[in-house]
Design an enzyme around this catalytic site. Structure first.
Site, mmCIF file in Angstrom:
data_model
loop_
_atom_site.group_PDB
_atom_site.id
_atom_site.type_symbol
_atom_site.label_atom_id
_atom_site.label_comp_id
_atom_site.label_asym_id
_atom_site.label_seq_id
_atom_site.Cartn_x
_atom_site.Cartn_y
_atom_site.Cartn_z
ATOM 1 N N ILE A 10 -1.351 4.215 -11.151
ATOM 2 C CA ILE A 10 -2.495 4.605 -10.737
ATOM 3 C C ILE A 10 -3.628 3.958 -11.370
ATOM 4 N N THR A 11 -3.368 2.982 -12.376
ATOM 5 C CA THR A 11 -4.467 1.941 -12.718
ATOM 6 C C THR A 11 -4.415 0.749 -11.787
ATOM 7 N N GLN A 13 -4.923 -1.314 -7.986
ATOM 8 C CA GLN A 13 -5.768 -1.139 -7.049
ATOM 9 C C GLN A 13 -5.593 0.060 -6.237
ATOM 10 N N ALA A 88 4.481 -1.152 -9.493
ATOM 11 C CA ALA A 88 5.310 -2.577 -9.424
ATOM 12 C C ALA A 88 4.579 -3.723 -10.029
ATOM 13 N N SER A 90 3.588 -6.660 -9.183
ATOM 14 C CA SER A 90 3.204 -6.535 -7.691
ATOM 15 C C SER A 90 2.912 -8.216 -7.346
ATOM 16 N N THR A 133 6.557 -3.164 1.424
ATOM 17 C CA THR A 133 5.696 -4.291 1.847
ATOM 18 C C THR A 133 6.096 -5.190 2.811
ATOM 19 N N GLU A 135 6.023 -8.234 2.750
ATOM 20 C CA GLU A 135 6.861 -9.353 2.121
ATOM 21 C C GLU A 135 8.213 -9.323 2.482
ATOM 22 N N TYR A 157 10.421 -10.596 -5.860
ATOM 23 C CA TYR A 157 9.674 -9.696 -5.589
ATOM 24 C C TYR A 157 10.004 -8.842 -4.407
ATOM 25 N N LYS A 161 11.734 -5.281 -3.644
ATOM 26 C CA LYS A 161 11.355 -4.211 -2.820
ATOM 27 C C LYS A 161 12.246 -4.041 -1.546
HETATM 28 P P1 NAP Z 1 -1.413 -3.564 -8.544
HETATM 29 O O1 NAP Z 1 -2.932 -3.698 -8.615
HETATM 30 O O2 NAP Z 1 -0.774 -4.991 -8.995
HETATM 31 O O3 NAP Z 1 -1.058 -2.312 -9.433
HETATM 32 C C1 NAP Z 1 0.186 -2.190 -9.934
HETATM 33 C C2 NAP Z 1 0.206 -0.894 -10.819
HETATM 34 O O4 NAP Z 1 1.611 -0.646 -11.390
HETATM 35 C C3 NAP Z 1 -0.779 -0.898 -11.951
HETATM 36 O O5 NAP Z 1 -1.150 0.358 -12.273
HETATM 37 C C4 NAP Z 1 0.532 -1.322 -13.062
HETATM 38 O O6 NAP Z 1 -0.027 -0.917 -14.303
HETATM 39 C C5 NAP Z 1 1.434 -0.789 -12.607
HETATM 40 N N1 NAP Z 1 2.839 -1.265 -13.309
HETATM 41 C C6 NAP Z 1 3.215 -2.379 -13.063
HETATM 42 N N2 NAP Z 1 4.661 -2.384 -13.679
HETATM 43 C C7 NAP Z 1 4.624 -1.068 -14.325
HETATM 44 C C8 NAP Z 1 5.925 -0.483 -14.968
HETATM 45 N N3 NAP Z 1 6.868 -1.168 -15.202
HETATM 46 N N4 NAP Z 1 5.959 0.781 -15.135
HETATM 47 C C9 NAP Z 1 4.817 1.272 -14.775
HETATM 48 N N5 NAP Z 1 3.775 1.074 -14.111
HETATM 49 C C10 NAP Z 1 3.973 -0.440 -13.911
HETATM 50 O O7 NAP Z 1 -0.808 -3.275 -7.298
HETATM 51 P P2 NAP Z 1 -1.600 -2.736 -5.848
HETATM 52 O O8 NAP Z 1 -2.275 -3.891 -5.060
HETATM 53 O O9 NAP Z 1 -2.283 -1.567 -6.178
HETATM 54 O O10 NAP Z 1 -0.178 -2.330 -4.980
HETATM 55 C C11 NAP Z 1 0.351 -0.980 -5.315
HETATM 56 C C12 NAP Z 1 1.838 -1.011 -4.637
HETATM 57 O O11 NAP Z 1 1.865 -1.341 -3.165
HETATM 58 C C13 NAP Z 1 2.743 -1.832 -5.523
HETATM 59 O O12 NAP Z 1 4.063 -1.529 -5.389
HETATM 60 C C14 NAP Z 1 2.869 -3.291 -4.602
HETATM 61 O O13 NAP Z 1 3.901 -3.898 -4.621
HETATM 62 C C15 NAP Z 1 2.712 -2.463 -3.123
HETATM 63 N N6 NAP Z 1 1.788 -3.401 -1.933
HETATM 64 C C16 NAP Z 1 0.861 -3.855 -2.337
HETATM 65 C C17 NAP Z 1 0.166 -4.613 -1.292
HETATM 66 C C18 NAP Z 1 -1.031 -5.129 -1.322
HETATM 67 O O14 NAP Z 1 -1.459 -5.980 -0.405
HETATM 68 N N7 NAP Z 1 -1.830 -4.658 -2.262
HETATM 69 C C19 NAP Z 1 0.666 -4.611 -0.156
HETATM 70 C C20 NAP Z 1 2.059 -4.128 0.109
HETATM 71 C C21 NAP Z 1 2.761 -3.398 -0.931
HETATM 72 P P3 NAP Z 1 -1.124 -2.144 -15.264
HETATM 73 O O15 NAP Z 1 -2.555 -1.662 -14.624
HETATM 74 O O16 NAP Z 1 -0.819 -1.449 -16.508
HETATM 75 O O17 NAP Z 1 -0.865 -3.338 -14.844
HETATM 76 N N1 GDD Z 2 -2.369 -15.735 -5.542
HETATM 77 C C1 GDD Z 2 -2.590 -17.075 -4.869
HETATM 78 N N2 GDD Z 2 -3.307 -17.867 -5.595
HETATM 79 N N3 GDD Z 2 -2.197 -17.137 -3.511
HETATM 80 C C2 GDD Z 2 -2.498 -18.448 -3.099
HETATM 81 C C3 GDD Z 2 -3.237 -19.364 -3.665
HETATM 82 C C4 GDD Z 2 -3.780 -19.050 -4.817
HETATM 83 O O1 GDD Z 2 -4.204 -19.809 -5.757
HETATM 84 N N4 GDD Z 2 -3.339 -20.415 -2.974
HETATM 85 C C5 GDD Z 2 -2.748 -20.106 -1.492
HETATM 86 N N5 GDD Z 2 -2.334 -18.762 -1.676
HETATM 87 C C6 GDD Z 2 -1.520 -18.093 -0.832
HETATM 88 C C7 GDD Z 2 -0.073 -17.577 -1.286
HETATM 89 O O2 GDD Z 2 0.831 -18.904 -1.488
HETATM 90 C C8 GDD Z 2 0.059 -16.700 -0.036
HETATM 91 O O3 GDD Z 2 0.856 -17.395 0.854
HETATM 92 C C9 GDD Z 2 -1.039 -15.948 0.098
HETATM 93 O O4 GDD Z 2 -2.084 -17.095 -0.540
HETATM 94 C C10 GDD Z 2 -1.403 -14.914 -0.356
HETATM 95 O O5 GDD Z 2 -1.219 -14.808 -1.705
HETATM 96 P P1 GDD Z 2 -1.434 -13.463 -2.414
HETATM 97 O O6 GDD Z 2 -2.658 -13.080 -2.380
HETATM 98 O O7 GDD Z 2 -0.836 -13.745 -3.937
HETATM 99 O O8 GDD Z 2 -0.603 -12.096 -2.003
HETATM 100 P P2 GDD Z 2 0.967 -12.368 -1.375
HETATM 101 O O9 GDD Z 2 0.859 -12.324 0.159
HETATM 102 O O10 GDD Z 2 1.696 -13.031 -1.876
HETATM 103 O O11 GDD Z 2 1.379 -10.698 -1.979
HETATM 104 C C11 GDD Z 2 0.480 -9.498 -1.846
HETATM 105 O O12 GDD Z 2 0.723 -8.994 -0.571
HETATM 106 C C12 GDD Z 2 2.050 -8.418 -0.523
HETATM 107 C C13 GDD Z 2 2.154 -7.732 0.936
HETATM 108 O O13 GDD Z 2 2.199 -8.855 2.148
HETATM 109 C C14 GDD Z 2 0.903 -8.629 -2.900
HETATM 110 O O14 GDD Z 2 -0.223 -7.646 -2.896
HETATM 111 C C15 GDD Z 2 2.067 -8.096 -3.074
HETATM 112 O O15 GDD Z 2 2.251 -7.073 -3.973
HETATM 113 C C16 GDD Z 2 2.260 -7.394 -1.640
HETATM 114 O O16 GDD Z 2 3.613 -6.841 -1.480
#
Ligand code: NAP
Ligand code: GDD
Length: 383
Positions: A10-11, A13, A88, A90, A133, A135, A157, A161
């Protein structure tokens, strides 16, 4: 009677946006938060209600996905109608450094929740959303990716997942549980963690334009992602759990964009034009022009003279420290199923997302600029 939801993560995004959305819908929301040495509830502080208040809409519990007893006790106490498992580790790049922990939290953590619901006899009461995801598609086997596209995960990761995805499907089939996967493509917002690429860019571009950062170092500029707005994506999570039957859904925009183009769009928001030249590790981004009227409108007149000195300067470079051992080069989703069956429709397109993130980061940087004038030390995080 209000419905009761339990949100892990919940904490984060998505947790923050989902909690707000469900509370507005009349839910009582319980959230799992981790113990941390500093407050970690910034994103939900506007929803916080003191434990002494009666009839709270938001109730937080300490917990961790690696702790079965904690999870079981929490679900027993809360008796949720819906569980949204968003917690997660993440960050894809960080998962290469912490693979075992990632497997434990992101993979087995999901099993702990499913098994707790089963052992507590809640299989017919509690519906479960698993944060799967894009991913999972990793080295993509089909373009665009849909629910039937084979998975090919490319990081610890994504492999964790993958387990979570299939154990959710297995519990659904074995125990007739209402357990569903949302296969969400990348979604971003002003609340996005600072080390994910979009937020790293909008934050750095704001800081460069307002004179408190010199360079933005990135990894793979050519990586392409299907980026949407987190506000739209949490609505999809809710819709998935309102369906009569559980199922798995791709949530995406259907449009993919390169990291390099996201950088260009972020500068453009402030009226600054950036040009890229060179290749691979030698690629650079240089400011080549500035629309003064637009800059003043977005960033304020007081910063214009400094911003003009950036014209002709390199402000973006590649650092291979940000490359991943195995990269996901291209993601683009096909949201036909979710649009047809859930009636889900995103409100934000990419330009609107970039605008929202830039507006928020410019505001933030302006506050920092004032603090800097007062003598506060401003840290530069390049991660
Ligand atoms: P985020 O901002 O990184 O938030 C992750 C949350 O999980 C935070 O509240 C974190 O707590 C908590 N957490 C991490 N490890 C934990 C543990 N061991 N036990 C309990 N809580 C834990 O991620 P998000 O972007 O909101 O994504 C939410 C979910 O969707 C994740 O599962 C992510 O993998 C998945 N997802 C995200 C995206 C995306 O693009 N955002 C896309 C596909 C799937 P703290 O605040 O204490 O760190
Ligand atoms: N983080 C990061 N930092 N990524 C970079 C950078 C950098 O400086 N430069 C280039 N990238 C590229 C990464 O290599 C990747 O291909 C892309 O930008 C996106 O990286 P992230 O924003 O870190 O996201 P992600 O796609 O690896 O993962 C996120 O999206 C997933 C869904 O497809 C996360 O939110 C995962 O938790 C989520 O599952």
């Amino acid at each position: 009677m209000s419905k009761i939801a339990l949100i892990t993560g919940i904490t984060g995004q998505d947790g923050a946006y989902l909690a707000e959305y469900l509370i507005k819908k009349g839910y009582i929301v319980h959230g799992m938060k981790r113990r941390s040495s500093l407050f970690n509830t910034d994103r939900i502080d506007h929803l916080y209600q003191c434990p002494h208040q009666k009839e709270r809409k938001l109730i937080l519990h300490y917990g961790d996905l690696t702790d079965s007893m904690n999870i079981t006790r929490m679900i027993q106490e809360v008796q949720p109608d819906e569980i949204y498992n968003l917690a997660a580790m993440s960050h894809v790049k960080v998962s290469f450094d912490t693979p075992e922990y990632t497997a434990n939290a992101d993979g087995i953590g999901t099993l702990r929740i499913l098994e707790a619901v089963r052992l507590l006899g809640l299989t017919q009461k509690t519906r479960i959303y698993q944060a799967s995801t894009s991913e999972l598609y990793g080295l993509v086997q089909e373009i665009p990716q849909k629910e039937t596209t084979p998975f090919y995960p490319r990081s610890p990761y994504a492999v964790a997942k993958l387990y979570a995805y299939w154990i959710t499907v297995n519990y659904r089939e074995a125990y007739n549980m209402h357990a569903s996967n949302g296969i969400l493509f990348n979604h971003e917002s002003p609340l996005r963690g600072e080390t994910f690429v979009t937020r790293k860019i909008t934050r750095a571009v704001s800081r460069i334009a307002l004179g408190i950062q010199d360079m933005l170092f990135l990894g793979n500029l050519g990586a392409q992602r299907d980026w949407g707005h987190a506000k739209d994506y949490v609505r999809a999570m809710y819709l998935i759990l309102q369906q009569q039957e559980p199922s798995d859904y791709v949530i995406a925009t259907g449009i993919t964009t390169a990291v390099r183009e996201f950088v260009r769009m972020a500068f453009e928001e402030l009226g600054m034009e950036i040009a890229f030249y060179g290749e691979g590790i030698d690629e650079k981004g240089k400011i080549v022009g500035i629309d003064e009227k637009l800059f003043i409108e977005k960033a304020g007149e007081e910063c214009l003279e400094d911003a003009k000195t950036l014209v002709g300067k390199e402000v973006v470079a590649v650092d291979k420290a940000y490359f991943r051992p195995t990269e996901v080069d291209l993601l683009i989703g096909d949201p036909t199923k979710s649009k047809t069956l859930l009636g889900w429709q995103p409100e934000y397109d990419l330009p609107a997302l970039v605008k929202d993130m830039m507006r928020s980061d410019v505001k933030e940087v302006k506050k920092i600029t004032l603090l800097k004038k007062e003598g506060y030390r401003v840290l530069n995080y390049f991660e």
